[in-house]
Design a protein around this motif. Sequence first.
Motif, mmCIF file in Angstrom:
data_model
loop_
_atom_site.group_PDB
_atom_site.id
_atom_site.type_symbol
_atom_site.label_atom_id
_atom_site.label_comp_id
_atom_site.label_asym_id
_atom_site.label_seq_id
_atom_site.Cartn_x
_atom_site.Cartn_y
_atom_site.Cartn_z
ATOM 1 N N ALA A 218 -3.916 0.588 26.481
ATOM 2 C CA ALA A 218 -4.178 -0.347 25.389
ATOM 3 C C ALA A 218 -5.572 -0.197 24.808
ATOM 4 O O ALA A 218 -5.827 -0.670 23.698
ATOM 5 N N TYR A 219 -6.476 0.469 25.528
ATOM 6 C CA TYR A 219 -7.864 0.587 25.068
ATOM 7 C C TYR A 219 -8.114 1.883 24.290
ATOM 8 O O TYR A 219 -9.218 2.083 23.783
ATOM 9 N N GLN A 220 -7.122 2.749 24.205
ATOM 10 C CA GLN A 220 -7.281 3.947 23.383
ATOM 11 C C GLN A 220 -7.161 3.575 21.913
ATOM 12 O O GLN A 220 -6.647 2.518 21.550
ATOM 13 N N THR A 221 -7.637 4.462 21.041
ATOM 14 C CA THR A 221 -7.659 4.131 19.618
ATOM 15 C C THR A 221 -6.252 4.026 19.053
ATOM 16 O O THR A 221 -5.329 4.726 19.498
ATOM 17 N N ALA A 222 -6.099 3.159 18.074
ATOM 18 C CA ALA A 222 -4.805 2.979 17.435
ATOM 19 C C ALA A 222 -4.359 4.266 16.747
ATOM 20 O O ALA A 222 -3.171 4.616 16.756
ATOM 21 N N GLU A 223 -5.311 5.001 16.149
ATOM 22 C CA GLU A 223 -4.957 6.239 15.466
ATOM 23 C C GLU A 223 -4.407 7.263 16.444
ATOM 24 O O GLU A 223 -3.404 7.934 16.162
ATOM 25 N N ALA A 224 -5.050 7.410 17.614
ATOM 26 C CA ALA A 224 -4.581 8.381 18.597
ATOM 27 C C ALA A 224 -3.181 8.026 19.078
ATOM 28 O O ALA A 224 -2.315 8.907 19.227
ATOM 29 N N ALA A 225 -2.931 6.744 19.320
ATOM 30 C CA ALA A 225 -1.609 6.323 19.773
ATOM 31 C C ALA A 225 -0.559 6.523 18.688
ATOM 32 O O ALA A 225 0.567 6.955 18.966
ATOM 33 N N ALA A 226 -0.928 6.224 17.442
ATOM 34 C CA ALA A 226 0.020 6.394 16.337
ATOM 35 C C ALA A 226 0.393 7.865 16.159
ATOM 36 O O ALA A 226 1.563 8.199 15.920
ATOM 37 N N ARG A 227 -0.583 8.751 16.270
ATOM 38 C CA ARG A 227 -0.289 10.175 16.135
ATOM 39 C C ARG A 227 0.587 10.658 17.294
ATOM 40 O O ARG A 227 1.477 11.483 17.112
ATOM 41 N N ARG A 228 0.315 10.138 18.472
ATOM 42 C CA ARG A 228 1.145 10.502 19.630
ATOM 43 C C ARG A 228 2.585 10.058 19.419
ATOM 44 O O ARG A 228 3.530 10.798 19.687
ATOM 45 N N CYS A 229 2.762 8.848 18.934
ATOM 46 C CA CYS A 229 4.096 8.316 18.674
ATOM 47 C C CYS A 229 4.831 9.157 17.632
ATOM 48 O O CYS A 229 6.003 9.490 17.793
ATOM 49 N N ALA A 230 4.110 9.518 16.564
ATOM 50 C CA ALA A 230 4.723 10.308 15.492
ATOM 51 C C ALA A 230 5.027 11.730 15.955
ATOM 52 O O ALA A 230 6.091 12.281 15.641
ATOM 53 N N HIS A 261 -3.047 4.033 6.839
ATOM 54 C CA HIS A 261 -4.355 3.395 6.679
ATOM 55 C C HIS A 261 -5.477 4.385 6.980
ATOM 56 O O HIS A 261 -6.454 4.482 6.216
ATOM 57 N N GLU A 262 -5.345 5.144 8.072
ATOM 58 C CA GLU A 262 -6.395 6.083 8.470
ATOM 59 C C GLU A 262 -6.524 7.226 7.470
ATOM 60 O O GLU A 262 -7.630 7.651 7.133
ATOM 61 N N GLU A 263 -5.397 7.741 6.994
ATOM 62 C CA GLU A 263 -5.449 8.862 6.063
ATOM 63 C C GLU A 263 -5.987 8.426 4.701
ATOM 64 O O GLU A 263 -6.695 9.187 4.029
ATOM 65 N N THR A 264 -5.661 7.198 4.291
ATOM 66 C CA THR A 264 -6.230 6.664 3.050
ATOM 67 C C THR A 264 -7.742 6.531 3.173
ATOM 68 O O THR A 264 -8.498 6.865 2.245
ATOM 69 N N GLU A 265 -8.193 6.070 4.333
ATOM 70 C CA GLU A 265 -9.626 5.918 4.580
ATOM 71 C C GLU A 265 -10.331 7.268 4.573
ATOM 72 O O GLU A 265 -11.396 7.425 3.964
ATOM 73 N N ASP A 266 -9.739 8.267 5.230
ATOM 74 C CA ASP A 266 -10.351 9.604 5.263
ATOM 75 C C ASP A 266 -10.413 10.219 3.869
ATOM 76 O O ASP A 266 -11.430 10.819 3.489
ATOM 77 N N GLU A 274 -15.735 4.187 -0.572
ATOM 78 C CA GLU A 274 -15.187 3.407 0.522
ATOM 79 C C GLU A 274 -13.723 3.094 0.224
ATOM 80 O O GLU A 274 -13.352 2.894 -0.930
ATOM 81 N N PRO A 275 -12.865 3.062 1.244
ATOM 82 C CA PRO A 275 -11.449 2.745 1.001
ATOM 83 C C PRO A 275 -11.286 1.354 0.408
ATOM 84 O O PRO A 275 -12.019 0.424 0.759
ATOM 85 N N LEU A 276 -10.306 1.202 -0.491
ATOM 86 C CA LEU A 276 -10.122 -0.058 -1.200
ATOM 87 C C LEU A 276 -9.428 -1.119 -0.357
ATOM 88 O O LEU A 276 -9.692 -2.304 -0.511
ATOM 89 N N ARG A 277 -8.491 -0.714 0.482
ATOM 90 C CA ARG A 277 -7.713 -1.604 1.337
ATOM 91 C C ARG A 277 -6.746 -2.494 0.562
ATOM 92 O O ARG A 277 -6.075 -3.330 1.133
ATOM 93 N N ALA A 350 -7.768 15.715 12.852
ATOM 94 C CA ALA A 350 -6.876 14.559 12.820
ATOM 95 C C ALA A 350 -5.541 14.868 13.492
ATOM 96 O O ALA A 350 -4.958 14.016 14.171
ATOM 97 N N LEU A 351 -5.065 16.086 13.307
ATOM 98 C CA LEU A 351 -3.795 16.499 13.904
ATOM 99 C C LEU A 351 -3.960 17.007 15.327
ATOM 100 O O LEU A 351 -2.989 17.410 15.958
ATOM 101 N N ARG A 352 -5.201 17.003 15.811
ATOM 102 C CA ARG A 352 -5.542 17.473 17.162
ATOM 103 C C ARG A 352 -5.208 18.951 17.367
ATOM 104 O O ARG A 352 -4.909 19.393 18.465
ATOM 105 N N ASP A 353 -5.255 19.720 16.271
ATOM 106 C CA ASP A 353 -5.138 21.174 16.390
ATOM 107 C C ASP A 353 -6.404 21.759 17.008
ATOM 108 O O ASP A 353 -6.355 22.821 17.635
ATOM 109 N N VAL A 354 -7.532 21.101 16.791
ATOM 110 C CA VAL A 354 -8.808 21.521 17.367
ATOM 111 C C VAL A 354 -9.520 20.295 17.918
ATOM 112 O O VAL A 354 -9.178 19.156 17.587
#
Length: 456
Positions: A218-230, A261-266, A274-277, A350-354
Amino acid sequence: MDTRQITHAADLSATVEQLVETLVETKDFPRIVEVVTPLSTEQVVALLERLSTDHRAIVYRLLPKDNAIEVFEQFSPALQRDLIQGLRDGEVATIFSDLDPDDRVWLLDELPAALAPRLLHGLSAKDRQLTSEVLGYPKGSVGRRMTPEYISTRADVTVGQTMQRVHDQLDDAETVYTLPVLDGSRRLIGVVSLRDLLRADDGVPISAIMQDASAMTAYQTAEAAARRCAELGFLALPIVDREDRLVGVLTIDDAARILEHEETEDAARQGGVEPLRRPYLATPVRSLVGSRIVWLLVLAIGATLTVQVLSIFEATLEQVTVLALFMPLLIGTGGNTGNQAATTVTRALALRDVSPRDVGRVLLREMGVGVSLGALLGALGGGVTTVIYDPSVGLIIGLTLLAVCSMAATIGGVMPMVARAVRADPAVFSNPFISTFVDAAGLVVYFMIARTVLSL
């Protein structure tokens, strides 16, 4: 206007918007209900995103209750906040209580801190406890984006018992397609899919059909978990605490929302804003200004490096004025080359290729790419310049393009890696700052080569 046509014509959205705006201004509320009610949830969301804040609140109040919460859930958290500010306390409390715990936390992160206790106090004891559990995790962690409303089973029970459990808790769970399998201490030991449950006989034990579990803490980043899920194609990713006890699941729709959300921000930060949100038309002009002005000031200050370089080599320019003609070409080419490299590597990160440990390999690859691009562009630019001007100027342009492309690609590829290593946002280190640095460094290289070739 035939309202039935509106529901089937996406290209009439502008017409619908104008019609609804007119009806709101004339306070023809029955007609608004007639126009809006037949629309799909997606069409209503698109319509409300384009309305002004005041008009949005009025139209939202007129939505059927069952449709209103579906529409609200599809808004961005910032837009949800804007809408809540235009609703009455009773309406806000109803909306808040109908949200899932993880969606409540998304909204609470946007609302003023003083409002959060009031909203939480209005929840039932069960909903307040579930929401507080999610709120207890750090911002940015997957624990803050998971849902604690799930259905689990145990390895020592049967398929029939598990299906009865699913049936009994069907209305309370956010997803039923993937069930975590727990031991007696609530530790995660596997998962079982609804498909496998439906395929198996009632008397078969869960231990016979369960599969190995892939989980995130639960303490890992939301982005890392979302990419793992996808990446794994999971409909739900189990989330555990530090002792491997199940605390929630991240559903695929929430994972997609996090990644968007993360890709829009990047993408925004790579462009120097800055991202508009919020959707563009729902963003106030002052917010658009605020999202850009800081970056423009930072880049303007950085651009003074270029001015300083020009002042240092002012005498060189006075002796060979033709050199000034090629400055935009060289600056633009260097900046574009660096941006291409930075964008490619940022996406690979972002894709953890590197990862940051691959910095040496990335450096060598981008240096090779830069040399190759520089050689091709240098040969072309130098050849054309030789024909138009003279061989010495052609040699300067060719060598400068080779050097600038090599330098820009190398820096552009390494900077995002350095940013990730120091736990900064790679997008912030990419296009705007790389362009500013390469502009100044490229001019230094240009004038040094010119002085050497022309013996100035």
